[in-house]
Design a protein around this motif. Sequence first.
Motif, PDB file in Angstrom:
ATOM      1  N   LEU A   1       3.653   4.750  -7.213  1.00 18.88           N
ATOM      2  CA  LEU A   1       4.381   3.703  -7.914  1.00 18.88           C
ATOM      3  C   LEU A   1       3.401   2.687  -8.492  1.00 18.88           C
ATOM      4  O   LEU A   1       2.316   2.470  -7.940  1.00 18.88           O
ATOM      5  CB  LEU A   1       5.350   3.003  -6.954  1.00 18.88           C
ATOM      6  N   PRO A   2       3.749   2.061  -9.605  1.00 12.56           N
ATOM      7  CA  PRO A   2       2.860   1.029 -10.167  1.00 12.56           C
ATOM      8  C   PRO A   2       2.660  -0.099  -9.158  1.00 12.56           C
ATOM      9  O   PRO A   2       3.583  -0.450  -8.414  1.00 12.56           O
ATOM     10  CB  PRO A   2       3.634   0.534 -11.397  1.00 12.56           C
ATOM     11  N   ALA A   3       1.474  -0.658  -9.149  1.00 12.79           N
ATOM     12  CA  ALA A   3       1.200  -1.758  -8.225  1.00 12.79           C
ATOM     13  C   ALA A   3       2.196  -2.891  -8.478  1.00 12.79           C
ATOM     14  O   ALA A   3       2.320  -3.372  -9.613  1.00 12.79           O
ATOM     15  CB  ALA A   3      -0.222  -2.265  -8.405  1.00 12.79           C
ATOM     16  N   PRO A   4       2.922  -3.321  -7.455  1.00 12.60           N
ATOM     17  CA  PRO A   4       3.912  -4.382  -7.668  1.00 12.60           C
ATOM     18  C   PRO A   4       3.252  -5.744  -7.785  1.00 12.60           C
ATOM     19  O   PRO A   4       2.168  -5.985  -7.254  1.00 12.60           O
ATOM     20  CB  PRO A   4       4.766  -4.301  -6.390  1.00 12.60           C
TER      21      PRO A   4
ATOM     22  N   LEU B   1       0.823  -1.210   0.000  1.00 15.61           N
ATOM     23  CA  LEU B   1       0.000   0.000   0.000  1.00 15.61           C
ATOM     24  C   LEU B   1       0.858   1.261   0.000  1.00 15.61           C
ATOM     25  O   LEU B   1       0.518   2.258  -0.654  1.00 15.61           O
ATOM     26  CB  LEU B   1      -0.925   0.009   1.223  1.00 15.61           C
ATOM     27  N   LEU B   2       1.962   1.216   0.727  1.00 18.73           N
ATOM     28  CA  LEU B   2       2.867   2.370   0.761  1.00 18.73           C
ATOM     29  C   LEU B   2       3.358   2.701  -0.647  1.00 18.73           C
ATOM     30  O   LEU B   2       3.362   3.873  -1.055  1.00 18.73           O
ATOM     31  CB  LEU B   2       4.056   2.063   1.683  1.00 18.73           C
ATOM     32  N   LEU B   3       3.760   1.687  -1.396  1.00 19.72           N
ATOM     33  CA  LEU B   3       4.252   1.902  -2.753  1.00 19.72           C
ATOM     34  C   LEU B   3       3.156   2.484  -3.649  1.00 19.72           C
ATOM     35  O   LEU B   3       3.389   3.443  -4.396  1.00 19.72           O
ATOM     36  CB  LEU B   3       4.759   0.579  -3.328  1.00 19.72           C
ATOM     37  N   ILE B   4       1.974   1.901  -3.559  1.00 19.97           N
ATOM     38  CA  ILE B   4       0.862   2.360  -4.405  1.00 19.97           C
ATOM     39  C   ILE B   4       0.452   3.783  -4.035  1.00 19.97           C
ATOM     40  O   ILE B   4       0.202   4.627  -4.907  1.00 19.97           O
ATOM     41  CB  ILE B   4      -0.325   1.395  -4.266  1.00 19.97           C
TER      42      ILE B   4
ATOM     43  N   GLY C   1      17.288   2.365 -15.154  1.00 21.57           N
ATOM     44  CA  GLY C   1      16.804   3.140 -16.291  1.00 21.57           C
ATOM     45  C   GLY C   1      15.331   3.453 -16.282  1.00 21.57           C
ATOM     46  O   GLY C   1      14.779   3.857 -17.312  1.00 21.57           O
ATOM     47  N   VAL C   2      14.686   3.254 -15.143  1.00 22.06           N
ATOM     48  CA  VAL C   2      13.248   3.542 -15.031  1.00 22.06           C
ATOM     49  C   VAL C   2      13.102   4.863 -14.294  1.00 22.06           C
ATOM     50  O   VAL C   2      13.427   4.958 -13.095  1.00 22.06           O
ATOM     51  CB  VAL C   2      12.500   2.439 -14.287  1.00 22.06           C
ATOM     52  N   HIS C   3      12.667   5.899 -14.971  1.00 23.24           N
ATOM     53  CA  HIS C   3      12.596   7.233 -14.374  1.00 23.24           C
ATOM     54  C   HIS C   3      11.149   7.634 -14.172  1.00 23.24           C
ATOM     55  O   HIS C   3      10.470   8.124 -15.091  1.00 23.24           O
ATOM     56  CB  HIS C   3      13.329   8.226 -15.266  1.00 23.24           C
ATOM     57  N   LEU C   4      10.655   7.420 -12.958  1.00 21.48           N
ATOM     58  CA  LEU C   4       9.308   7.839 -12.601  1.00 21.48           C
ATOM     59  C   LEU C   4       9.381   9.218 -12.005  1.00 21.48           C
ATOM     60  O   LEU C   4      10.415   9.666 -11.491  1.00 21.48           O
ATOM     61  CB  LEU C   4       8.705   6.848 -11.588  1.00 21.48           C
TER      62      LEU C   4
ATOM     63  N   ILE D   1      10.508   4.817  -0.028  1.00 21.70           N
ATOM     64  CA  ILE D   1      10.164   5.329  -1.356  1.00 21.70           C
ATOM     65  C   ILE D   1      11.412   5.853  -2.067  1.00 21.70           C
ATOM     66  O   ILE D   1      11.627   5.583  -3.263  1.00 21.70           O
ATOM     67  CB  ILE D   1       9.104   6.443  -1.242  1.00 21.70           C
ATOM     68  N   ASP D   2      12.261   6.585  -1.351  1.00 21.58           N
ATOM     69  CA  ASP D   2      13.494   7.098  -1.959  1.00 21.58           C
ATOM     70  C   ASP D   2      14.365   5.955  -2.470  1.00 21.58           C
ATOM     71  O   ASP D   2      14.945   6.038  -3.572  1.00 21.58           O
ATOM     72  CB  ASP D   2      14.278   7.936  -0.952  1.00 21.58           C
ATOM     73  N   ARG D   3      14.480   4.894  -1.701  1.00 24.47           N
ATOM     74  CA  ARG D   3      15.331   3.775  -2.107  1.00 24.47           C
ATOM     75  C   ARG D   3      14.742   3.018  -3.288  1.00 24.47           C
ATOM     76  O   ARG D   3      15.481   2.557  -4.164  1.00 24.47           O
ATOM     77  CB  ARG D   3      15.550   2.840  -0.907  1.00 24.47           C
ATOM     78  N   VAL D   4      13.427   2.885  -3.304  1.00 26.24           N
ATOM     79  CA  VAL D   4      12.794   2.219  -4.441  1.00 26.24           C
ATOM     80  C   VAL D   4      12.986   3.042  -5.715  1.00 26.24           C
ATOM     81  O   VAL D   4      13.331   2.504  -6.775  1.00 26.24           O
ATOM     82  CB  VAL D   4      11.297   1.977  -4.170  1.00 26.24           C
ATOM     83  N   LEU D   5      12.798   4.359  -5.618  1.00 30.90           N
ATOM     84  CA  LEU D   5      12.995   5.222  -6.779  1.00 30.90           C
ATOM     85  C   LEU D   5      14.442   5.164  -7.255  1.00 30.90           C
ATOM     86  O   LEU D   5      14.718   5.133  -8.466  1.00 30.90           O
ATOM     87  CB  LEU D   5      12.608   6.656  -6.443  1.00 30.90           C
ATOM     88  N   ALA D   6      15.390   5.125  -6.313  1.00 30.31           N
ATOM     89  CA  ALA D   6      16.806   5.056  -6.683  1.00 30.31           C
ATOM     90  C   ALA D   6      17.116   3.742  -7.402  1.00 30.31           C
ATOM     91  O   ALA D   6      17.867   3.724  -8.387  1.00 30.31           O
ATOM     92  CB  ALA D   6      17.677   5.194  -5.431  1.00 30.31           C
ATOM     93  N   ALA D   7      16.519   2.636  -6.921  1.00 29.53           N
ATOM     94  CA  ALA D   7      16.735   1.335  -7.564  1.00 29.53           C
ATOM     95  C   ALA D   7      16.153   1.335  -8.967  1.00 29.53           C
ATOM     96  O   ALA D   7      16.776   0.829  -9.923  1.00 29.53           O
ATOM     97  CB  ALA D   7      16.119   0.230  -6.713  1.00 29.53           C
ATOM     98  N   LEU D   8      14.965   1.894  -9.118  1.00 30.24           N
ATOM     99  CA  LEU D   8      14.348   1.964 -10.443  1.00 30.24           C
ATOM    100  C   LEU D   8      15.175   2.843 -11.386  1.00 30.24           C
ATOM    101  O   LEU D   8      15.397   2.491 -12.553  1.00 30.24           O
ATOM    102  CB  LEU D   8      12.922   2.495 -10.316  1.00 30.24           C
TER     103      LEU D   8
END
Length: 301
Positions: free
Chosen positions: A203-206, A196-199, A292-295, A281-288
Amino acid sequence: MEDHLAHGVFDEPFIGSWALAAGAVTRHELRHDFDRVAPDVYARKGIQLDVTGRAKAAVHWTKGEGVLVGRSAAALLGSAYVDADQPVEIALPRHRRPPPGITVIQAELTRGERCEVHGYPVTTPPRTAFDLARRLPRDQAIPALDALCRATGLDPSTVLSFADGHQGVRGCARARAVLGLVDPGAESPQESLTRLLLIDHGLPAPTTQIVVRDHGGEFLARLDMGWERWQVAVEYDGAQHWTDTAQRTKDIDRLAILAEHGWLIVRVGADLLRNRPYIVIDRVLAALNAHGVHLDPARAS
């Protein structure tokens, strides 16, 4: 009396007056060998009733007239992680003042909305899910619904269809919104809340329970949730992952193998989830971003 105890006859709650009438116990035995857990309902001394035991005691209190609903029904249907400290929820056709620890919900249930589990009346999985979705706050409803669907094999779309047949029932609109977020792949309430935190942060639903294999098709790992096409996953680690030495060693090896196969893993613990979700959220965005995934970070603010 000791023969009864030895054979487990009284391992579950029972109706005292019925046991007396049947000659199964004497008044002396009832008074000295059992605890009164509800009016005319007893359990053997020394037995600590769990969530299902308390639910069964509530049914006995109604002399079988009540039907377990909500989280109590979910517990008997096999859901894990039901809080034993919550009051038992039971439906009756007429209001009746309950004893402490029991909540009565006045409701008329159709035959198709109830079933039996080991002889105890409960609402069916679709009805149980519908009630959880419309009555509980979202962040309590989603973990409860994930667990119920996982335990029973219930498809959330079935519950949506059930909701379609109950338009106008209080909370129906809220239930439909909640049901769209259910994923039976979650294996714990913490995994549900991490998803839920990601959504909630755009972020797209994992996908849940991702199976990772090597190039030869050999099993490598199963990941809590993530995005397979981007090879980024999020794992919720319980306390044993940090305190158990053997588990810790296993986790280190597992992460190394996943990294060799191109996966980036963001690990989440209780403190991060509860107190510092922005770091997740910051770490997930950094991993993406690393893959090469730039949200848009603004969506995750």
